[in-house]
Structure formats: C-alpha cells, structure tokens
Design an enzyme around this catalytic site. Structure first.
Site, PDB file in Angstrom:
ATOM      1  CG  HIS A  64      -2.121   0.974   1.170  1.00 38.92           C
ATOM      2  ND1 HIS A  64      -3.303   0.024   1.502  1.00 38.92           N
ATOM      3  CD2 HIS A  64      -2.614   1.674  -0.121  1.00 38.92           C
ATOM      4  CE1 HIS A  64      -4.550   1.401   1.532  1.00 38.92           C
ATOM      5  NE2 HIS A  64      -3.898   2.090   0.258  1.00 38.92           N
ATOM      6  CG  ASP A  93      -6.607  -0.244   4.319  1.00 35.82           C
ATOM      7  OD1 ASP A  93      -6.348  -2.096   5.090  1.00 35.82           O
ATOM      8  OD2 ASP A  93      -5.170   0.043   4.144  1.00 35.82           O
ATOM      9  CG  HIS A 129      -3.791  -2.012   8.414  1.00 32.24           C
ATOM     10  ND1 HIS A 129      -4.433  -3.327   7.622  1.00 32.24           N
ATOM     11  CD2 HIS A 129      -3.436  -2.697   9.168  1.00 32.24           C
ATOM     12  CE1 HIS A 129      -3.328  -4.126   7.650  1.00 32.24           C
ATOM     13  NE2 HIS A 129      -3.555  -3.898   9.765  1.00 32.24           N
ATOM     14  CG  ASP A 136      -2.541   2.099   5.326  1.00 33.40           C
ATOM     15  OD1 ASP A 136      -2.031   1.711   6.529  1.00 33.40           O
ATOM     16  OD2 ASP A 136      -2.865   2.109   4.131  1.00 33.40           O
ATOM     17  CG  HIS A 183       2.611  -2.191   4.504  1.00 33.97           C
ATOM     18  ND1 HIS A 183       2.193  -3.120   4.440  1.00 33.97           N
ATOM     19  CD2 HIS A 183       2.856  -1.541   5.859  1.00 33.97           C
ATOM     20  CE1 HIS A 183       1.853  -3.300   5.360  1.00 33.97           C
ATOM     21  NE2 HIS A 183       2.888  -2.479   5.682  1.00 33.97           N
ATOM     22  CG  ASP A 218      -4.926  -3.156   2.166  1.00 36.43           C
ATOM     23  OD1 ASP A 218      -4.891  -4.239   1.329  1.00 36.43           O
ATOM     24  OD2 ASP A 218      -4.488  -2.148   2.638  1.00 36.43           O
ATOM     25  CG  ASP A 251      -5.153  -4.870   5.428  1.00 37.67           C
ATOM     26  OD1 ASP A 251      -6.339  -4.481   4.699  1.00 37.67           O
ATOM     27  OD2 ASP A 251      -4.067  -4.396   4.963  1.00 37.67           O
ATOM     28  CD  GLU A 306       0.006  -4.654   1.248  1.00 33.04           C
ATOM     29  OE1 GLU A 306       0.121  -5.635   1.970  1.00 33.04           O
ATOM     30  OE2 GLU A 306      -0.068  -3.935   2.155  1.00 33.04           O
TER      31      GLU A 306
END
Length: 300
Positions: free
Chosen positions: A100, A123, A125, A127, A140, A227, A229, A272
């Site tokens: 990312h 996402d 996360h 980030d 990332h 992302d 994830d 990712e």
C-alpha cells in the site's frame, strides 16, 4: 465511469513492508483476467505494464527506523510521473499493487489535477503512521499520512508539492486495526472513519450513502484506495497483513456497485494481493471481481 479509456499500471513492489510476496500482486490480478474483464464491459483498456522496481537489500534506517526509504521513494516518484501522464491523456488510472505504500505515488500523480481530491480508503488499517508512531517502520502503514503532508520530507514532497490531501476530504471504511498514534490523529483532525463497528451497526448501504453525500459536496474528484485486507481473510486469504473480522464479500461488492452507480470515482488502486499466502489465486480473482463491480458489472 462512462466508457472512457482505462490505463492499467502495475507496481510490483513489496519494499513498503517486511513480508515478501506482494510484489507478485499485479501479475496475479492480470493472470485472473482483469484486462479481459474490463474489455468485456466495453472499455478500451491500455495495459502500460509495470513500474520498474529496484530490488536491493532490505534496509532499515537506524535514525528513523523506516524500512527501504530510498527504494520506496524512487518507485513512487516513477509511479507519480506515470499516473500524471495517464491523467493528461484523459484516461482513468487503475493501479495494481504491490504493497500500500504505492498509494503515495498514485495520489501524488492524481491530486495535482484537482483542487479538492477526495479519497475513500477501504482498508483494515488507517495507514496514518509516521516514523514517530509506527511500531514497525513499514512505509505501507504511512501512505495516507504522507499524502496529508506528515512524515519524512522525501516521501511528503514526491512530485514537488505537499500536502496532496485535506483531512476533511477523507473517508476510511472497514478499519479494525489502528495504532495508538493513528487513533490520536483521527480524533484530533476529525477524520471520518467507519470502523467495523459502524459496518456492523449501520450496514454497508448506509455507510456508502453517507460517504457519497459527504464527499460529493466538498470534492471535485474521488480516488479509491482499496486494500484487499479490508475483507475478512475468509474471502481474501492472500494479503500482506490479514486481520480477522473484516468486511464480507457481498458487502464489498455492494459498496463498489453503489459507487459505480454514482459515477464519482476518478482513479483507483487495488493493493496488497500476496500470491504466496493465497489459495489458488483466490484473492487475485476476488480483486478482478471487485474491479468489475467498480466499473459497472452487475448480476443482472
């Protein structure tokens, strides 16, 4: 999206984190048929290949703890120039990652064409880390912070200007793994975040409706940074940083279908995908399915 030209660029980089494999993500997504899928939907697709990545030794800066700073900066500078050329041609930039950290280059190339670029950050996360808050030193986990003008000058000033984004023009969806420094920044700056708590409580339909209303009135373009994830590992096992308890397959398709209906997304990246951790390219194929939904594919 209309039926404009889509320019696909791959960024085979895994230097923004410490788990190898996401450099094969662009190949996995192409192998799963992304070009053919978009052409079937009636788009003219230009696959302009991959950004060249210099793969050297993994280096952690002793001063700031950041991993592979120079290599990540170099790659994102190349990506920013490539995306800028795509934008000048009037084509839609579709970037395939890669970890990312490549969002730094994508947003740097896109944002100069807008006065108020909006971003949907789909996402697990935030980030939003910097070298001061990151527990790992992995870039990332920093691209959104960098795009807001926070972090190492070499990253922040890619493409020669900063910041690329405003705090009020961001919506994060699907968050469920936030570091303490990220939580503080979100609260301090009032960044709009829909965690998995809100996804469960409100439902994805309401969240996307609110996101569209929120960004539509304050932005002149919207970038989707996706992302894989964000999805639960049940659906997307082959990702760089899996986190249990994520968004479902159908919730995500609904989100992208609703965004497609509004015709608001002006650039996008899907990142990712890690084939080493995947099951028979399940995650690469999922990425293609999701890209199809974003560009107007429907069940009926």
């Amino acid at each position: 999206m209309g039926k404009k030209t889509i320019s696909v660029v791959g960024v085979p980089m895994d230097l923004g984190q410490s788990r190898r494999g996401v450099d094969m993500g662009p190949s996995a997504i192409r192998y799963a048929g992304v070009i053919e899928r978009l052409e079937k939907l009636g788009y003219e697709v230009k696959d302009i290949g991959d950004i060249e990545i210099e793969h050297g030794k993994m280096i952690k800066d002793e001063k700031n703890g950041i991993r592979n700073l120079k290599s990540v900066v170099d790659a994102n500078r190349k990506l920013a120039r490539t995306v800028e050329e795509i934008m000048k041609e009037g084509s839609f930039p579709l970037v395939l990652g890669g970890d990312h950290s490549i969002a730094i280059g994508t947003i740097a190339g896109v944002s100069k064409f807008y006065n108020n670029l909006g971003v949907i950050w789909y996402d697990a996360h935030g980030d939003l880390n910097t070298s001061e808050t990151s527990p790992s030193g992995n870039i990332h986990g920093m691209p959104l912070a960098v795009s807001l003008g926070l972090g190492e000058p070499e990253l922040v000033n890619i493409a020669g200007y900063a910041p690329k984004l405003k705090y009020e023009n961001i919506v994060i969806i699907g968050a469920r793994s936030l570091d303490e420094g990220e939580k503080e920044l979100i609260k301090e700056k009032g960044i709009k975040v829909y965690t998995m708590h809100e996804v469960d409580r409100l439902g994805m339909s309401t969240i996307i409706e609110e996101t569209i209303h929120y960004l539509k009135e304050r932005t002149d373009g919207i970038h989707l940074s996706f992302d894989l994830d964000a999805l639960d590992p049940i659906y997307a096992p082959g990702v760089g940083t899996p986190v249990v308890g994520g968004v479902s397959f159908r919730e995500t398709h609904l989100a992208l279908e609703m965004l497609a209906e509004e015709n608001l997304i002006t650039s996008a990246e899907f990142v990712e995908v890690n084939p080493i951790l995947d099951e028979r390219n399940k995650t690469g194929s999922l990425a293609v399915d999701l890209i199809g939904s974003l560009f107007g594919e429907r069940i009926l």
